[in-house]
Enzyme design. Structure first.
Site, PDB file in Angstrom:
ATOM      1  N   ARG A 151       0.783  -1.119   0.044  1.00  0.00           N
ATOM      2  CA  ARG A 151       0.004   0.079  -0.012  1.00  0.00           C
ATOM      3  C   ARG A 151       0.952   1.358  -0.030  1.00  0.00           C
ATOM      4  O   ARG A 151       0.595   2.093  -0.680  1.00  0.00           O
ATOM      5  CB  ARG A 151      -1.045  -0.079   1.157  1.00  0.00           C
ATOM      6  CG  ARG A 151      -2.113  -0.899   0.883  1.00  0.00           C
ATOM      7  CD  ARG A 151      -1.971  -2.407   0.414  1.00  0.00           C
ATOM      8  NE  ARG A 151      -3.212  -2.949   0.333  1.00  0.00           N
ATOM      9  CZ  ARG A 151      -3.687  -3.824   1.343  1.00  0.00           C
ATOM     10  NH1 ARG A 151      -2.971  -3.926   2.582  1.00  0.00           N
ATOM     11  NH2 ARG A 151      -4.789  -4.583   1.172  1.00  0.00           N
ATOM     12  N   ASP A 180       0.269  -6.923  -3.558  1.00  0.00           N
ATOM     13  CA  ASP A 180      -1.023  -6.635  -3.291  1.00  0.00           C
ATOM     14  C   ASP A 180      -1.749  -5.971  -4.434  1.00  0.00           C
ATOM     15  O   ASP A 180      -1.153  -5.844  -5.399  1.00  0.00           O
ATOM     16  CB  ASP A 180      -1.235  -6.003  -1.781  1.00  0.00           C
ATOM     17  CG  ASP A 180      -2.504  -6.434  -1.064  1.00  0.00           C
ATOM     18  OD1 ASP A 180      -3.665  -6.015  -1.670  1.00  0.00           O
ATOM     19  OD2 ASP A 180      -2.390  -6.680  -0.089  1.00  0.00           O
ATOM     20  N   HIS A 254      -6.243 -10.154  -3.920  1.00  0.00           N
ATOM     21  CA  HIS A 254      -5.178  -9.074  -3.740  1.00  0.00           C
ATOM     22  C   HIS A 254      -4.158  -9.260  -4.867  1.00  0.00           C
ATOM     23  O   HIS A 254      -2.846  -9.095  -4.535  1.00  0.00           O
ATOM     24  CB  HIS A 254      -4.628  -9.159  -2.279  1.00  0.00           C
ATOM     25  CG  HIS A 254      -5.525  -8.558  -1.299  1.00  0.00           C
ATOM     26  ND1 HIS A 254      -5.812  -7.274  -1.011  1.00  0.00           N
ATOM     27  CD2 HIS A 254      -6.335  -9.400  -0.167  1.00  0.00           C
ATOM     28  CE1 HIS A 254      -6.546  -7.223  -0.006  1.00  0.00           C
ATOM     29  NE2 HIS A 254      -6.877  -8.718   0.649  1.00  0.00           N
ATOM     30  N   GLU A 317      -9.705 -12.763   1.448  1.00  0.00           N
ATOM     31  CA  GLU A 317     -10.404 -11.372   0.775  1.00  0.00           C
ATOM     32  C   GLU A 317     -10.378 -11.669  -0.748  1.00  0.00           C
ATOM     33  O   GLU A 317     -10.007 -10.802  -1.250  1.00  0.00           O
ATOM     34  CB  GLU A 317      -9.936 -10.100   1.490  1.00  0.00           C
ATOM     35  CG  GLU A 317     -10.099  -9.875   2.795  1.00  0.00           C
ATOM     36  CD  GLU A 317      -9.671  -8.394   3.259  1.00  0.00           C
ATOM     37  OE1 GLU A 317     -10.132  -7.809   4.369  1.00  0.00           O
ATOM     38  OE2 GLU A 317      -8.621  -7.984   2.565  1.00  0.00           O
ATOM     39  N   TYR A 408      -3.467  -5.918  15.362  1.00  0.00           N
ATOM     40  CA  TYR A 408      -3.405  -4.898  14.055  1.00  0.00           C
ATOM     41  C   TYR A 408      -3.268  -3.409  14.533  1.00  0.00           C
ATOM     42  O   TYR A 408      -3.984  -2.829  15.235  1.00  0.00           O
ATOM     43  CB  TYR A 408      -5.142  -4.980  13.507  1.00  0.00           C
ATOM     44  CG  TYR A 408      -5.021  -6.102  12.448  1.00  0.00           C
ATOM     45  CD1 TYR A 408      -4.645  -7.347  12.567  1.00  0.00           C
ATOM     46  CD2 TYR A 408      -5.641  -5.840  11.163  1.00  0.00           C
ATOM     47  CE1 TYR A 408      -4.502  -8.168  11.723  1.00  0.00           C
ATOM     48  CE2 TYR A 408      -5.623  -6.873  10.305  1.00  0.00           C
ATOM     49  CZ  TYR A 408      -5.089  -8.006  10.368  1.00  0.00           C
ATOM     50  OH  TYR A 408      -5.207  -9.052   9.415  1.00  0.00           O
ATOM     51  N   TRP A 459      -0.387  -2.818   8.472  1.00  0.00           N
ATOM     52  CA  TRP A 459      -1.128  -2.688   7.097  1.00  0.00           C
ATOM     53  C   TRP A 459      -0.857  -1.134   6.861  1.00  0.00           C
ATOM     54  O   TRP A 459      -1.288  -0.304   7.790  1.00  0.00           O
ATOM     55  CB  TRP A 459      -2.698  -2.969   7.064  1.00  0.00           C
ATOM     56  CG  TRP A 459      -2.781  -4.488   7.367  1.00  0.00           C
ATOM     57  CD1 TRP A 459      -3.283  -4.945   8.442  1.00  0.00           C
ATOM     58  CD2 TRP A 459      -2.526  -5.628   6.588  1.00  0.00           C
ATOM     59  NE1 TRP A 459      -3.337  -6.424   8.221  1.00  0.00           N
ATOM     60  CE2 TRP A 459      -2.792  -6.499   7.229  1.00  0.00           C
ATOM     61  CE3 TRP A 459      -1.800  -5.505   5.221  1.00  0.00           C
ATOM     62  CZ2 TRP A 459      -2.677  -7.879   6.519  1.00  0.00           C
ATOM     63  CZ3 TRP A 459      -1.750  -6.931   4.488  1.00  0.00           C
ATOM     64  CH2 TRP A 459      -2.242  -8.155   5.215  1.00  0.00           C
ATOM     65  N   GLU A 461      -2.229   1.295   4.231  1.00  0.00           N
ATOM     66  CA  GLU A 461      -2.966   1.936   3.594  1.00  0.00           C
ATOM     67  C   GLU A 461      -2.959   3.452   4.101  1.00  0.00           C
ATOM     68  O   GLU A 461      -2.785   4.398   3.204  1.00  0.00           O
ATOM     69  CB  GLU A 461      -4.586   1.771   3.749  1.00  0.00           C
ATOM     70  CG  GLU A 461      -5.055   0.431   3.052  1.00  0.00           C
ATOM     71  CD  GLU A 461      -4.885  -0.782   3.953  1.00  0.00           C
ATOM     72  OE1 GLU A 461      -4.071  -0.853   4.795  1.00  0.00           O
ATOM     73  OE2 GLU A 461      -5.676  -1.970   3.709  1.00  0.00           O
TER      74      GLU A 461
END
Ligand code: ACM
Length: 517
Positions: A151, A180, A254, A317, A408, A459, A461
């Site tokens: 990301r 990804d 992904h 996902e 997370y 992660w 993003e």
């Protein structure tokens, strides 16, 4: 709290009387193949102390000494355990394996004043260590941290620094999320377009991704990738710090960046472009033999670069919409005698499991790989809470616990979001990270050995820079380190906080951009 403020807390600490003083005259001795660890320790303490301690293979006379001994007799503490004794005249470290000596060295650094972590000369400090007897060994063999470099790309220098920070906390797995929708970050010689095309997106969403809201983009290209030489450098650097690098190559979902590079891998025949915003992409790999072969070719190069046992193939996902709508995917499902698209995904993952198993490796995937039937030799990484981990362990598979609820670290760390940089959501304060228990409720004692350990996730993003990664990771990663290293009965949040107050001074020395308490 004693003067011993090591993070993660060792299994057994018996404080003694007095101190050992490190000086330029201290003899640094390495007995039987302990030289590499001793040299790294000398190198780590050199900038702040200004001492250039040579590593000797025998004790010269009666000088005060730090002695590293590789000693089979210490084997009762396991492959990563160590025994450490500090007296006024001598520091002795014993371990059966170099990993144990390495962890002892990390404890030694933390027995010295926190200024020892500074990267330039510190004047006016007496470099004392409190006398103590320590016996220590990790609770779990998998003590990990995942970093998403897709990301937002993170430079190799930072990856090396991150590995140093993991090792300082006695973490031993660096899970490198390399592919990804928003970027493919690993050079694959056979398929150069993966990085020529797949490593670059033309722009990035501004602000938070919101359903039904109009998206605004920054118009700024973003990308980058690691050459195979970069990767060899990272793997070697990690190895010297007893960290195993576990690469993640995402499939079948992904995968949009890869499909942008090679549209024949997708289901529509068209390039979707490298994704410029977040969320879950519908663009997944197709299930043709040629695509499976392509990905196995990719894995062949991956196996050459990463010597560790585990290879992560993602599996999370992966929307089934394109498979439902694709005549080719439906025909394949029929031909294979499969009942639904979940079984098709399971088939896909099984091909990778068989391939990796034949190469002597082990497949690891996010807990969605349970859907449609878990591949025979697969290990499950449980992220949607602990449910998948419980199911997999109870059916005799190994698991790594990475529940979003405790690990997370892209989640907010303060209840008051207005005081924090934009984050993906969630709420995981330091105390929540500390409460992580890998052998969670639902895993009976007879299955506990299937829990290899746990890890923290970053992660990216909403995390565009190394400084921001550090802000999200620390000090929550310190709490996680204790959850996976320290015996359950030795954990105490109040005691952790007291030690952390000193530990943060160490991180200050290293210029870690941590979240203030
Ligand atoms: C995940 O967070 N999708 C593994």
């Amino acid at each position: 709290m004693s003067q011993i403020t090591i993070v993660p807390a060792p299994s057994r600490v018996v404080p003694g009387e007095g101190t050992f003083v490190l000086t330029p005259e201290t003899a640094l001795v390495a007995v039987s193949s302990a030289a590499e660890v001793a040299a790294l320790f000398a190198q780590q303490i050199a900038p702040a102390t200004g001492f250039a301690l040579p590593v000797m293979d025998a004790l010269p006379g009666n000088r005060p000494a730090i002695i590293f001994v590789l000693d089979e007799a210490a084997a009762e503490l396991g492959a990563e355990g160590y025994h450490l004794t500090v007296t006024p005249s001598r520091v002795t470290v014993r371990a059966a394996q170099p990993a144990g000596l390495f962890y002892a060295a990390q404890s030694l650094r933390q027995l010295l004043p926190p200024e020892v972590f500074r990267q330039s000369l510190v004047e006016g400090v007496t470099w004392t260590m409190p006398c103590v007897e320590i016996e220590d060994a990790p609770r779990f063999r998998w003590r990990g941290a995942m970093l998403d470099v897709c990301r937002h790309f993170m430079p190799t220098d930072f990856v090396l620094r991150y590995i140093d920070l993991l090792a300082l906390h006695k973490l031993n797995v660096f899970h490198w999320h390399l592919t990804d929708d928003q970027g493919w970050r690993i050079e694959i010689k056979k398929y150069p377009r993966l990085t020529e095309i797949g490593a670059w997106r033309k722009e990035t969403l501004v602000g938070r991704m919101q359903r039904d809201a109009e998206m605004v983009f920054d118009g700024i290209p973003h990308g980058g990738f690691y050459t195979q030489d970069d990767i060899r450098e990272v793997v070697a650097y990690a190895q010297a710090r007893h960290v195993t690098v576990v690469p993640e190559i995402e499939m079948p979902g992904h995968a949009q960046a890869a499909i942008a590079a090679y549209p024949e891998l997708g289901n529509t025949g068209e390039s979707p472009g490298v994704r410029t915003y977040w969320g879950i992409s519908e663009n997944v790999f197709n299930v043709e033999e040629s695509t499976i072969a392509f990905l196995q070719d990719v894995l062949t190069e991956v196996l050459d670069l990463f010597p560790g046992t585990f290879i992560h193939v993602g599996g999370d996902e992966a929307p089934k919409k394109q498979w439902r709508e694709s005549p080719a995917a439906q025909a394949r499902m029929q031909a294979l005698g499969l009942h639904d698209e979940e079984e098709l995904q399971s088939y896909f993952i099984r091909q990778m499991d068989a391939y990796l198993t034949a190469k002597g490796r082990r497949l690891l995937g996010w807990d969605e790989i349970l859907e449609g039937g878990l591949a025979e030799n697969a290990t499950v990484m449980s992220w949607r809470g602990v449910r998948g981990g419980v199911a997999a362990a109870t059916s005799g598979h190994d698991v790594v616990m990475a529940p979003n609820t405790y690990t997370y670290f892209d989640y907010y760390q303060s209840a008051d979001r207005d005081t924090e940089p934009l984050a993906i959501g969630g709420f995981l304060p330091l105390e929540g990270a500390y409460a992580f228990e890998p052998v969670c409720e639902g895993i009976d004692a007879e299955y506990a050995h299937h829990v290899l350990g746990g890890q923290g996730q970053i992660w990216t993003e909403y995390i565009a820079t190394p400084e921001h990664v550090e802000y999200m990771a620390f000090p929550r990663l310190c709490a996680l380190a204790e959850a996976v290293w320290t015996p359950a009965e030795g954990r105490n949040y109040a005691d952790f906080l007291a030690r952390l107050a000193v530990h943060l001074q160490r991180l200050d020395g290293l210029d870690v951009h941590y979240h203030p308490l």
